[in-house]
Design a protein around this motif. Structure first.
Motif, PDB file in Angstrom:
ATOM      1  N   THR A 284      39.127  48.871  44.262  1.00  0.00           N
ATOM      2  CA  THR A 284      39.973  47.686  44.205  1.00  0.00           C
ATOM      3  C   THR A 284      40.561  47.415  45.581  1.00  0.00           C
ATOM      4  O   THR A 284      40.592  48.286  46.450  1.00  0.00           O
ATOM      5  CB  THR A 284      41.110  47.871  43.189  1.00  0.00           C
ATOM      6  OG1 THR A 284      41.918  48.983  43.591  1.00  0.00           O
ATOM      7  CG2 THR A 284      40.560  48.121  41.794  1.00  0.00           C
ATOM      8  N   GLY A 285      41.057  46.193  45.777  1.00  0.00           N
ATOM      9  CA  GLY A 285      41.607  45.817  47.064  1.00  0.00           C
ATOM     10  C   GLY A 285      40.545  45.303  48.002  1.00  0.00           C
ATOM     11  O   GLY A 285      39.385  45.107  47.631  1.00  0.00           O
ATOM     12  N   THR A 286      40.926  45.088  49.256  1.00  0.00           N
ATOM     13  CA  THR A 286      40.027  44.472  50.238  1.00  0.00           C
ATOM     14  C   THR A 286      39.377  45.490  51.166  1.00  0.00           C
ATOM     15  O   THR A 286      38.728  45.109  52.126  1.00  0.00           O
ATOM     16  CB  THR A 286      40.803  43.451  51.082  1.00  0.00           C
ATOM     17  OG1 THR A 286      41.890  44.132  51.752  1.00  0.00           O
ATOM     18  CG2 THR A 286      41.368  42.341  50.216  1.00  0.00           C
ATOM     19  N   ALA A 287      39.550  46.775  50.902  1.00  0.00           N
ATOM     20  CA  ALA A 287      39.036  47.802  51.801  1.00  0.00           C
ATOM     21  C   ALA A 287      37.521  47.894  51.753  1.00  0.00           C
ATOM     22  O   ALA A 287      36.869  47.388  50.839  1.00  0.00           O
ATOM     23  CB  ALA A 287      39.656  49.153  51.448  1.00  0.00           C
ATOM     24  N   LEU A 321      31.273  48.492  41.210  1.00  0.00           N
ATOM     25  CA  LEU A 321      32.093  47.290  41.406  1.00  0.00           C
ATOM     26  C   LEU A 321      33.021  47.470  42.594  1.00  0.00           C
ATOM     27  O   LEU A 321      33.808  48.424  42.639  1.00  0.00           O
ATOM     28  CB  LEU A 321      32.921  47.010  40.148  1.00  0.00           C
ATOM     29  CG  LEU A 321      32.162  46.899  38.825  1.00  0.00           C
ATOM     30  CD1 LEU A 321      33.136  46.826  37.658  1.00  0.00           C
ATOM     31  CD2 LEU A 321      31.253  45.687  38.835  1.00  0.00           C
ATOM     32  N   ALA A 322      32.973  46.550  43.550  1.00  0.00           N
ATOM     33  CA  ALA A 322      33.860  46.593  44.703  1.00  0.00           C
ATOM     34  C   ALA A 322      34.485  45.223  44.921  1.00  0.00           C
ATOM     35  O   ALA A 322      33.771  44.222  45.032  1.00  0.00           O
ATOM     36  CB  ALA A 322      33.095  47.021  45.956  1.00  0.00           C
ATOM     37  N   GLU A 323      35.814  45.188  44.980  1.00  0.00           N
ATOM     38  CA  GLU A 323      36.488  43.929  45.298  1.00  0.00           C
ATOM     39  C   GLU A 323      36.380  43.614  46.787  1.00  0.00           C
ATOM     40  O   GLU A 323      36.377  42.466  47.191  1.00  0.00           O
ATOM     41  CB  GLU A 323      37.960  44.006  44.900  1.00  0.00           C
ATOM     42  CG  GLU A 323      38.192  44.024  43.396  1.00  0.00           C
ATOM     43  CD  GLU A 323      39.661  44.043  43.054  1.00  0.00           C
ATOM     44  OE1 GLU A 323      40.504  44.100  43.981  1.00  0.00           O
ATOM     45  OE2 GLU A 323      39.993  44.013  41.850  1.00  0.00           O
ATOM     46  N   THR A 359      29.640  43.431  45.023  1.00  0.00           N
ATOM     47  CA  THR A 359      30.511  43.664  46.163  1.00  0.00           C
ATOM     48  C   THR A 359      30.562  42.402  47.012  1.00  0.00           C
ATOM     49  O   THR A 359      29.755  41.484  46.837  1.00  0.00           O
ATOM     50  CB  THR A 359      29.996  44.845  47.009  1.00  0.00           C
ATOM     51  OG1 THR A 359      30.879  45.059  48.112  1.00  0.00           O
ATOM     52  CG2 THR A 359      28.598  44.573  47.549  1.00  0.00           C
ATOM     53  N   MET A 360      31.502  42.372  47.957  1.00  0.00           N
ATOM     54  CA  MET A 360      31.546  41.308  48.951  1.00  0.00           C
ATOM     55  C   MET A 360      30.885  41.754  50.249  1.00  0.00           C
ATOM     56  O   MET A 360      30.913  41.041  51.245  1.00  0.00           O
ATOM     57  CB  MET A 360      32.995  40.908  49.219  1.00  0.00           C
ATOM     58  CG  MET A 360      33.686  40.270  48.025  1.00  0.00           C
ATOM     59  SD  MET A 360      32.865  38.751  47.468  1.00  0.00           S
ATOM     60  CE  MET A 360      33.217  37.673  48.857  1.00  0.00           C
ATOM     61  N   GLY A 361      30.276  42.932  50.245  1.00  0.00           N
ATOM     62  CA  GLY A 361      29.553  43.441  51.397  1.00  0.00           C
ATOM     63  C   GLY A 361      28.068  43.504  51.120  1.00  0.00           C
ATOM     64  O   GLY A 361      27.508  42.649  50.429  1.00  0.00           O
TER      65      GLY A 361
END
Length: 722
Positions: A284-287, A321-323, A359-361
């Protein structure tokens, strides 16, 4: 008053000495404290503060008190039997035995042994608990799991301290005996790096035949944290075999985490055999960081005794799952390999992912990011992705990979049957590959069977893009795409390969081969951007010097294509681009049966049955039977080539023994030389055919019907693709 206090103290001392009440018995000598998750210091009572003094601590609170267990589980006095050897392992039957294992391994304690002399007259080597062998003889519950669903906000009674530390890693053997450990709860909230899992640090040890279920592992606010269901960190020589982490397990990093995995967080030069993860692995979070179903981060950076590392018959079905922008892979988040040492090869065999990856990556159905160096080789064989992959850059099997200094990445006989979605770059098998300094990329006998789409970038059915430099090689061999390909934004959409770029400032030359590949699915490029390539096989080919070599051979497209304004469209190759002098580029024995439709304005699009734009490609023994349509009539359209640019010595393009459907007005749209003339040998034996001519072998002069072509139905077909 003093007499009353003294009396009370005497009573307390008597109770402790008698072993009564709630006071714990004295712990084993090797540990002075029972195993427990530390209890946070509560904030001061506001009623006791001075005026103006804040009740909040100086630093932001990084834990929630309800999530920290308060119970203290006592260790057993001894194991249920055994002496710790391979033949006679220590028996573990209860939770208290596991707590005893933690204390003795983490303290670095030595097993008490009788000093006996062997046949040589030498005394036995001392045995430490961290090096000993253990056997689980029962299923073990570390907590009552009746309220498991609420553990995300309210902790159970007992916390867990992982087995093995950085100073005393577990290097023995833990055999689960086919049993399960349930109810593990671990919540690490400190700022320092934590190794979280059933085992904290496995240092060359073996974990086998074990199932972990109904458990929760959480690390919070530590950017270097590593966490896994079975192990936080597994060091060189470690083995995970026949282990399962079930779907009732969660492994979570909140606002941080270096490596988070279903089985292990960080793994360095380890072997994984017949292991399965069904746990949800999340951040979770933007890391950033790395997340994977088997391992978050897999490295080969330390010398080991092994020459080849294996990862075989492993599977992930848990969601990844990655935020934030973490590298997220169904099996591995990030793989790094290339240290000087004995290990030079990693084989990933018969592994499978069926858990969605988001993910966003960078995202990959198997591996999100791979970095190979120093003549290292990774072979991925008979592996499959069955679930959706979504990220900024997404590949059905691999997200992005770079191979350098003589390294090799080979994807062989692999399949992606999960939808691939990306914000920018999407590939049905791989998104972006890079090779430099005599390295090799090979994708062979692979196929994609599901939709591939990009919101604002490039999409391709097999490989979205590859960049080569310094005498490197890229081979796309015997690959097939059956999934629809869609790209918005006008960058490019291709049935097999999006873009192949050869860059070489030293002019050492690179080699590209696209051989025996096919696309059968629709390819669509939509949007208003006035650029981009649309193709059935290869979108854009860029050469860097006259020493570069490229060949497209025995490829077939039968998928219809539709593009927006100003696109360059070709049934086999969309655009051929030169950076410097012309290279040796050849297209032989290819066919296009797909129709091509573009939304052009005036003459801003370029459409060809085989090639959209040709600067240096020599095209031989190929044909196109597709119908070409420009919504507004344009000059740059040809049954074979949409635009042949200045065919002089600097641009040695040529078409020979090629055929096209006679619905097109011309075979080739040629841009003349500066004086308005054309080379006489630009087109040799080029003819338009009617629909009734295509089944006739005699019409195709120059075609090899003995070994390459055959007449099947109404068209010639390639023997290798039937």
């Amino acid at each position: 008053m003093k007499q009353w206090v003294c009396g009370l103290l005497c009573i307390m001392i008597w109770l402790v000495s008698a072993g009564c009440g709630t006071f714990p018995s004295e712990p084993p000598a090797e540990s002075s404290q029972p195993i427990s998750t530390p209890v946070p210091t509560p904030s001061p009572d506001p009623s006791e503060l001075e005026p103006g003094e804040s009740s909040q601590p100086e630093e932001e609170k990084i834990y929630e008190e309800d999530r920290v267990p308060t119970g203290l589980r006592q260790p057993a006095e001894e194991f249920a039997g055994g002496s710790g050897t391979q033949e006679d392992p220590f028996r573990i039957a209860t939770a208290e035995h596991l707590v005893l294992l933690v204390q003795r391994v983490n303290s670095g304690a030595q097993v008490t042994q009788q000093e006996e002399e062997g046949e040589s007259g030498e005394k036995e080597e001392p045995l430490f608990y961290k090096d000993a062998c253990y056997l689980l003889v029962n299923d073990v519950d570390l907590n009552d799991t009746g309220a498991f669903a609420s553990w995300e906000t309210v902790a159970p009674e007992f916390g867990w301290t992982p087995i093995g530390t950085g100073e005393s890693g577990f290097s023995g053997q833990f055999d689960g005996g086919g049993h399960s450990i349930r109810g593990l709860y671990l919540y690490e909230y400190g700022q320092e790096r934590k190794e979280a899992g059933l085992f904290g640090v496995v240092d060359g040890g073996t974990i086998c035949n074990l199932t972990l279920s109904r458990s929760s592992v959480t690390v919070r606010n530590g950017k270097e944290d590593v966490a896994g269901g079975l192990a936080g960190l597994a060091r060189p020589g470690s083995v995970l075999k026949n282990c399962t982490v079930e779907d009732s397990v969660t492994v979570t990093a909140e606002n941080g985490g270096l490596a988070i995995g279903g089985l292990t967080g960080e793994a360095d030069s380890i072997t994984l055999q017949n292991c399965k993860n069904a746990a949800v692995v999340s951040q979770t979070g933007t890391a950033s960081g790395s997340l994977g179903g088997l391992a978050g981060l897999y490295t080969v950076e330390t010398q080991t005794r092994k020459a080849v590392l294996q990862m075989e018959q492993c599977a992930n079905s848990g969601e990844i799952l990655a935020e934030g922008t973490a590298a997220a892979g169904g099996l591995i988040g990030t793989m790094r390999a290339g240290a000087e040492g004995s290990v030079k090869t990693v084989n990933i065999k018969q592994c499978q992912n069926s858990g969605s990856v988001q993910t966003m990556g960078a995202a990959g159905g198997l591996v999100a990011v791979a970095q190979l160096d120093q003549s290292f080789s990774v072979t991925v064989f008979e592996c499959e992705n069955r679930s959706m992959v979504s990220g900024n850059l997404s590949g059905g099997l691999f997200g992005e990979a770079s191979v350098n200094n003589g390294s090799t990445l080979s994807l062989k006989s692999c399949t992606s049957n999960g939808e691939v979605k990306a914000r920018y770059t999407a590939g049905g098998v791989a998104a972006q590959l890079t090779a430099s300094s005599s390295s090799t990329l090979q994708v062979s006998q692979c196929q994609n069977g599901s939709p591939v789409s990009s919101q604002s970038g490039r999409a391709a059915g097999i490989l979205s893009g590859a960049v080569l430099a310094g005498d490197s090689t890229c081979q796309i061999l015997s690959c097939s795409n059956y999934g629809t390909v869609t790209a918005q934004g006008g960058v490019g959409a291709s049935g097999v390969v999006g873009i192949l770029t050869m860059r070489d400032s030293q002019k050492r030359g690179n080699t590209v081969s696209v051989y025996q590949c096919r696309n059968t699915a629709p390819v669509t490029m939509v949007g208003t951007a006035k650029t981009g390539e649309l193709s059935g096989i290869l979108g854009r080919l860029e050469t860097g010097s006259e020493k570069d070599r490229a060949k497209i051979a025995q490829c077939s497209n039968s998928g219809n294509m539709q593009g927006g304004t100003a696109c360059i469209a070709g049934g086999i190759l969309a655009r051929d681009a030169m950076r410097g002098q012309a290279a040796q580029v050849e297209m032989t024995d290819c066919c296009n049966l797909g129709n091509i439709t573009v939304e052009n304005e005036e003459d801003d699009s370029c459409v060809g049955g085989l090639a959209g734009q040709d600067l240096q490609v020599v095209i031989k023994t190929s044909y196109s039977a597709g119908v070409l349509t420009q919504k507004t009539k344009g000059e740059r359209m040809g049954g074979l080539v949409g635009e042949m640019v200045t065919p002089d010595e600097a641009h040695p393009c040529k078409v020979e023994n090629c055929y096209y459907l006679n619905l097109s007005e011309k075979a080739i749209s040629i841009t003349p030389l500066a004086d308005g003339s054309f080379r006489s040998d630009t087109a040799v034996n080029v003819y338009a055919l009617g629909a009734s001519d295509f089944p006739q072998q005699k019409k195709f002069v120059g075609f090899d019907f003995e070994t390459v072509w055959q007449i099947s139905g109404t068209y010639p077909t390639l023997r290798a693709l039937t």
